[in-house]
Design an enzyme around this catalytic site. Structure first.
Site, PDB file in Angstrom:
ATOM      1  N   ASN A  90      41.290  41.523  15.058  1.00 33.57           N
ATOM      2  CA  ASN A  90      42.641  41.875  14.618  1.00 33.57           C
ATOM      3  C   ASN A  90      43.096  43.127  15.356  1.00 33.57           C
ATOM      4  OD1 ASN A  90      43.110  39.825  12.736  1.00 33.57           O
ATOM      5  ND2 ASN A  90      42.362  41.017  11.006  1.00 33.57           N
ATOM      6  N   HIS A 146      47.065  32.910   9.865  1.00 31.77           N
ATOM      7  CA  HIS A 146      47.312  33.078  11.299  1.00 31.77           C
ATOM      8  C   HIS A 146      48.013  31.860  11.903  1.00 31.77           C
ATOM      9  CE1 HIS A 146      44.726  36.739  11.912  1.00 31.77           C
ATOM     10  NE2 HIS A 146      44.162  36.275  10.827  1.00 31.77           N
TER      11      HIS A 146
HETATM   12  C1  HEM Z   1      35.710  36.114   4.795  1.00 32.05           C
HETATM   13  C2  HEM Z   1      36.777  36.534   5.428  1.00 32.05           C
HETATM   14  C3  HEM Z   1      37.634  35.617   6.248  1.00 32.05           C
HETATM   15  C4  HEM Z   1      37.811  34.269   6.139  1.00 32.05           C
HETATM   16  C5  HEM Z   1      37.181  33.320   5.131  1.00 32.05           C
HETATM   17  C6  HEM Z   1      38.743  33.872   7.185  1.00 32.05           C
HETATM   18  C7  HEM Z   1      39.202  32.593   7.372  1.00 32.05           C
HETATM   19  C8  HEM Z   1      40.061  32.191   8.377  1.00 32.05           C
HETATM   20  C9  HEM Z   1      40.549  30.857   8.572  1.00 32.05           C
HETATM   21  C10 HEM Z   1      40.206  29.673   7.660  1.00 32.05           C
HETATM   22  C11 HEM Z   1      41.339  30.851   9.661  1.00 32.05           C
HETATM   23  C12 HEM Z   1      42.070  29.662  10.271  1.00 32.05           C
HETATM   24  C13 HEM Z   1      41.281  29.156  11.451  1.00 32.05           C
HETATM   25  C14 HEM Z   1      41.846  27.917  12.085  1.00 32.05           C
HETATM   26  O1  HEM Z   1      42.518  27.118  11.419  1.00 32.05           O
HETATM   27  O2  HEM Z   1      41.583  27.733  13.295  1.00 32.05           O
HETATM   28  C15 HEM Z   1      41.343  32.182  10.181  1.00 32.05           C
HETATM   29  C16 HEM Z   1      42.004  32.577  11.319  1.00 32.05           C
HETATM   30  C17 HEM Z   1      41.861  33.833  11.874  1.00 32.05           C
HETATM   31  N1  HEM Z   1      41.171  34.910  11.344  1.00 32.05           N
HETATM   32 FE1  HEM Z   1      40.129  34.945   9.645  1.00 32.05          FE
HETATM   33  N2  HEM Z   1      39.095  34.972   7.912  1.00 32.05           N
HETATM   34  C18 HEM Z   1      38.429  36.052   7.373  1.00 32.05           C
HETATM   35  C19 HEM Z   1      38.496  37.349   7.814  1.00 32.05           C
HETATM   36  C20 HEM Z   1      39.017  37.722   9.021  1.00 32.05           C
HETATM   37  C21 HEM Z   1      38.837  39.017   9.630  1.00 32.05           C
HETATM   38  C22 HEM Z   1      38.016  40.170   9.048  1.00 32.05           C
HETATM   39  C23 HEM Z   1      39.476  38.961  10.819  1.00 32.05           C
HETATM   40  C24 HEM Z   1      39.556  40.020  11.864  1.00 32.05           C
HETATM   41  C25 HEM Z   1      38.477  40.608  12.321  1.00 32.05           C
HETATM   42  C26 HEM Z   1      40.064  37.657  10.968  1.00 32.05           C
HETATM   43  C27 HEM Z   1      40.776  37.222  12.060  1.00 32.05           C
HETATM   44  C28 HEM Z   1      41.288  35.954  12.221  1.00 32.05           C
HETATM   45  C29 HEM Z   1      42.064  35.547  13.360  1.00 32.05           C
HETATM   46  C30 HEM Z   1      42.436  36.396  14.567  1.00 32.05           C
HETATM   47  C31 HEM Z   1      42.423  34.216  13.138  1.00 32.05           C
HETATM   48  C32 HEM Z   1      43.301  33.355  14.031  1.00 32.05           C
HETATM   49  C33 HEM Z   1      42.507  32.712  15.151  1.00 32.05           C
HETATM   50  C34 HEM Z   1      43.441  31.942  16.054  1.00 32.05           C
HETATM   51  O3  HEM Z   1      44.277  32.588  16.712  1.00 32.05           O
HETATM   52  O4  HEM Z   1      43.366  30.705  16.075  1.00 32.05           O
HETATM   53  N3  HEM Z   1      39.779  36.926   9.865  1.00 32.05           N
HETATM   54  N4  HEM Z   1      40.576  33.003   9.360  1.00 32.05           N
END
Ligand code: HEM
Ligand SMILES: *[C@@H]1O[C@H](CO)[C@@H](O)[C@H](O)[C@H]1NC(C)=O
Ligand SMILES: *[C@@H]1O[C@H](CO)[C@@H](O)[C@H](O)[C@H]1NC(C)=O
Ligand SMILES: *[C@@H]1O[C@H](CO)[C@@H](O)[C@H](O)[C@H]1NC(C)=O
Ligand SMILES: CC(=O)N[C@H]1CO[C@H](CO)[C@@H](O)[C@@H]1O
Length: 492
Positions: free
Chosen positions: A138, A65
Site C-alpha cells: 500500500n 481494491h
Molecule cells: C488479513 C488482511 C487482508 C486480507 C484478508 C486482504 C484481502 C484482500 C483481497 C480478498 C483482495 C482482492 C484480491 C483480488 O480479487 O485479486 C485484496 C486486494 C489487495 N490487497 Fe489486501 N487484504 C488484507 C490486507 C492487506 C494489506 C495489509 C495490504 C497492504 C500491505 C493489502 C493490499 C492489497 C492490495 C494492494 C490489493 C489489490 C491487488 C491488486 O491490485 O489486484 N491488503 N486484499
C-alpha cells in the site's frame, strides 16, 4: 518473444466476421427470422453466441481494491544485497526483471472516483527466472488491524452501509472505537497523504515484515519501501473538488499519459533489515503490522529502481484479470509470523479462484515467464494442452525431479494453542510521534478531518469520548483540541 502475446488474439484476425468457432458470418446486422417480421429462430447460433458472450462480459470486481490501473516496466538492482538474500533476481547490480504494477483505491467500486480519501494499493509482480514474486503493498507503511480475523468486519465498516449504500463515518468510528491499534494507520489516512495527487506521486510499502534468507541460511527480517523519484504530492480538500469534479479518472489518465509521452515514472526500492535475534529489544513488536521501524535505528538501504515504461495493451486482460498474492514469493524471500500476513497468504488465491476461476494462474498476465511444471491441472477453463502420460509422482518414467533445496527460516516454533492479542501492543506512542512531526498547518488539517468525521450525527457521545480519549493518549494537546472543537469535556 513478447510474453504478452497469446492465441487467439487480434493478430490472428480475419478480414470478415466469424463465429467464435471460426465459421464465416454473412450477415451480422439482422437476426434470423421467419419472414421479414419474425419470430426469431433458435437456430441463429451467431445471435445466441453474441448475446451470451455479452451477458457475461463482466467478471466480479475485486472485493476490495476494485478501482485501479496497471502498467509494465522493469526492476533493476542497483546495490548488491546478495549477502542478505539468495533471491536470483537480486543476485547482482545491473540485473533487470520485468514487472507489472497495479495501483488502486481500496473501498469503493470499480468505477469510483480517484479523489477519495482511502489508502492506495501498490502491488508489484516481478517475473523472475525462479518464478513470480508479488510484493502486494500500500502507499501507507502500517495497517488498521493486526489480526486477519477482523478483516471482513473492517471492510464491512468501511464499505457503504448495506441499507443506504453510502459510506458513513459513524459505522467506521463505531468499529474502530474497539481497535486502538488502528490509530497509527489513521495518522496516515486522515493526514494529507490520505489523498495522493495521483499514482506517480506516492510512496509504496510492503507494510509487513518479510524475511530475507541468504545462501548460508541466515535470516533477516525486512521491510520494503518504494520512493517515487518525482516526490510525494497530495490533494487537499479544495484540490479534490477541482480535480474530481470534472474528472473521475484523473490518476489513471495521469499514469497512462505520462508513460505514453515517454515520461516514465520511477521508484527507488529501499529496505530496512533487522536481525531476528534482536526482535525482543524494542518497546514494540517488529512483526506488528501497526508499527514502523524507526529509521534512525534501521536505516533505509538502497536496493534498486523500478521504471514503468509500457502501458498495458488491454485493460481487461492486464488489469481486471491480473491477480496478486502475498503468498507468491521466490527462494531467498519468505514470510514472517506477522498474523495479518499469514491470513493474507490464504485469502488472495482463494478470492481469485472465485473471481477468475481455478486456472487463473494460466492467464498470460499471471503465469510465470520461466519454465514451470507440476501435476495440478484441469478444472474449469483449463487452456493448456498437456501431452504427457505420467501425471503422478513418483514415477520411474518421469524425469522431473525435486528442485535443489533452498534455505527457509531456521527459527524453531513452539507454543500452546491460543487465541489472543500480542504482548507489546504499544498503540499510542508511534501515532503521537507522527502527529507531533507535522507542522502546525498539517496538524490543523488533521484535526479538521477528525472534527468532521466525529461530527457525524450518528456518532454517539460515547463513541466521540472514546476517540478523544484515544487521541489524548497519543498526544494530550491533540485530545484537548478535539474536545474543545466538539464541545466535549475531556474525560482524561
Ligand atoms: C488479513 C488482511 C487482508 C486480507 C484478508 C486482504 C484481502 C484482500 C483481497 C480478498 C483482495 C482482492 C484480491 C483480488 O480479487 O485479486 C485484496 C486486494 C489487495 N490487497 Fe489486501 N487484504 C488484507 C490486507 C492487506 C494489506 C495489509 C495490504 C497492504 C500491505 C493489502 C493490499 C492489497 C492490495 C494492494 C490489493 C489489490 C491487488 C491488486 O491490485 O489486484 N491488503 N486484499
Ligand atoms: C449491414 O448494415 C450496413 C449498414 O448498417 C450495410 O452497409 C451493410 O450492407 C449491411 N450488410 C448486410 C449483409 O446486410
Ligand atoms: C549470510 O549471512 C551471514 C551473517 O550475516 C554471513 O556471515 C554469511 O557470510 C552470509 N552468507 C552469504 C553466502 O552471503
Ligand atoms: C482530468 O485529469 C487529467 C490528469 O490530471 C487532465 O489531463 C485532464 O485534463 C482532466 N480533465 C478534466 C476534464 O479536468
Ligand atoms: C460481414 C458483415 O456483414 N459485416 C458487417 C457487420 O455489421 C457492421 C455494422 O452494422 C458492418 O459495418 C459490417 O460490414
Amino acid at each position: 518473444m513478447d510474453p504478452y502475446k497469446h492465441r487467439p488474439s487480434s493478430s490472428h484476425s480475419s478480414p470478415f466476421f466469424t463465429t467464435n468457432s471460426g465459421a464465416p458470418v454473412w450477415n451480422n446486422n439482422s437476426s434470423l427470422t421467419v419472414g421479414s417480421r419474425g419470430p426469431i429462430l433458435l437456430e441463429d447460433y451467431h445471435l445466441l453466441e453474441k448475446l451470451a458472450q455479452f451477458d457475461r462480459e463482466r467478471i466480479p470486481e475485486r472485493v476490495v481494491h476494485a478501482r485501479g490501473v496497471s502498467a509494465k516496466g522493469f526492476f533493476e538492482v542497483t546495490h548488491d544485497i546478495s549477502h542478505l538474500t539468495c533471491a536470483d533476481f537480486l543476485r547482482a547490480p545491473g540485473v533487470q526483471t520485468p514487472v507489472i504494477v497495479r495501483f488502486s483505491t481500496v473501498v469503493h467500486e470499480r468505477a469510483s472516483p480517484e479523489t477519495l480519501r482511502d489508502p492506495r494499493g501498490f502491488a508489484v509482480k516481478f517475473y523472475t527466472r525462479e518464478g513470480n514474486f508479488d510484493l502486494v503493498g500500500n502507499n501507507m507503511p502500517v495497517f488498521f488491524i493486526r489480526d486477519g480475523i477482523k478483516f471482513p468486519d473492517m471492510v464491512h465498516a468501511f464499505k457503504p452501509n448495506p441499507k443506504s449504500n453510502i459510506q458513513e463515518n459513524w459505522r467506521i468510528l463505531d468499529f474502530f472505537s474497539h481497535l486502538p491499534e488502528s490509530l497509527h494507520m489513521f495518522t496516515f489516512l486522515f493526514d494529507d497523504v490520505g489523498v495522493p495527487q495521483d499514482y506517480r506521486h506516492m510512496e509504496g510499502f510492503g507494510v509487513h515484515a518479510y524475511t530475507l534468507i541468504n545462501k548460508s541460511g541466515k535470516a533477516h527480517y525486512v521491510k520494503f519501501h518504494w520512493k517515487p523519484t518525482c516526490g510525494v504530492k497530495c490533494l487537499l480538500e479544495d484540490d479534490c473538488v477541482a480535480v474530481g469534479g470534472a474528472n473521475h479518472s484523473h490518476a489513471t489518465k495521469d499514469l497512462y499519459d505520462s508513460i505514453a509521452a515517454g515520461s516514465y515514472p520511477e521508484w527507488k526500492l529501499f529496505i530496512q533489515t533487522m536481525d531476528p535475534e534482536h526482535e525482543d529489544r524494542f518497546d514494540f513488536d517488529p512483526l506488528d503490522v501497526t508499527k514502523t521501524w524507526p529509521e534512525d535505528i534501521f536505516p533505509l538501504q538502497p536496493v534498486g529502481r523500478m521504471v514503468l515504461n509500457k502501458n498495458i495493451d488491454n485493460f481487461f486482460t492486464e488489469s481486471e484479470q491480473l491477480a496478486f498474492c502475498p503468498a507468491i514469493v521466490v527462494p531467498g524471500i519468505h514470510y514472517s509470523d506477522d498474523k495479518l500476513l499469514q491470513t493474507r497468504i490464504f485469502s488472495y488465491a482463494d478470492t481469485q479462484r472465485h473471481r477468475l476461476g481455478p486456472n487463473y494462474l494460466m492467464l498470460p498476465v499471471n503465469a510465470p515467464k520461466c519454465a514451470h511444471h507440476n501435476n495440478h491441472h484441469d478444472g474449469f477453463m483449463n487452456f493448456i494442452h498437456r501431452d504427457e502420460e505420467v501425471n503422478y509422482f513418483p514415477s520411474r518414467f518421469d524425469t522431473v525431479r525435486h528442485a535443489e533445496r533452498f534455505p527457509i527460516p531456521p527459527r524453531i516454533c513452539t507454543g500452546i494453542r491460543e487465541k489472543c492479542v500480542i504482548e507489546k501492543e504499544n498503540n499510542f506512542k508511534q501515532p503521537g510521534e507522527r502527529y507531533r512531526s507535522f507542522d502546525p498547518e498539517r496538524q490543523e488539517r488533521f484535526i479538521c478531518r477528525w472534527v468532521t468525521a466525529l461530527s457525524d450525527p450518528r456518532a454517539t457521545h460515547e463513541i466521540r469520548n472514546i476517540w478523544i480519549n484515544y487521541w489524548s493518549q497519543c498526544d494530550k494537546s491533540l485530545g484537548e483540541k478535539l474536545a474543545s472543537r466538539l464541545n466535549i469535556k475531556p474525560s482524561l
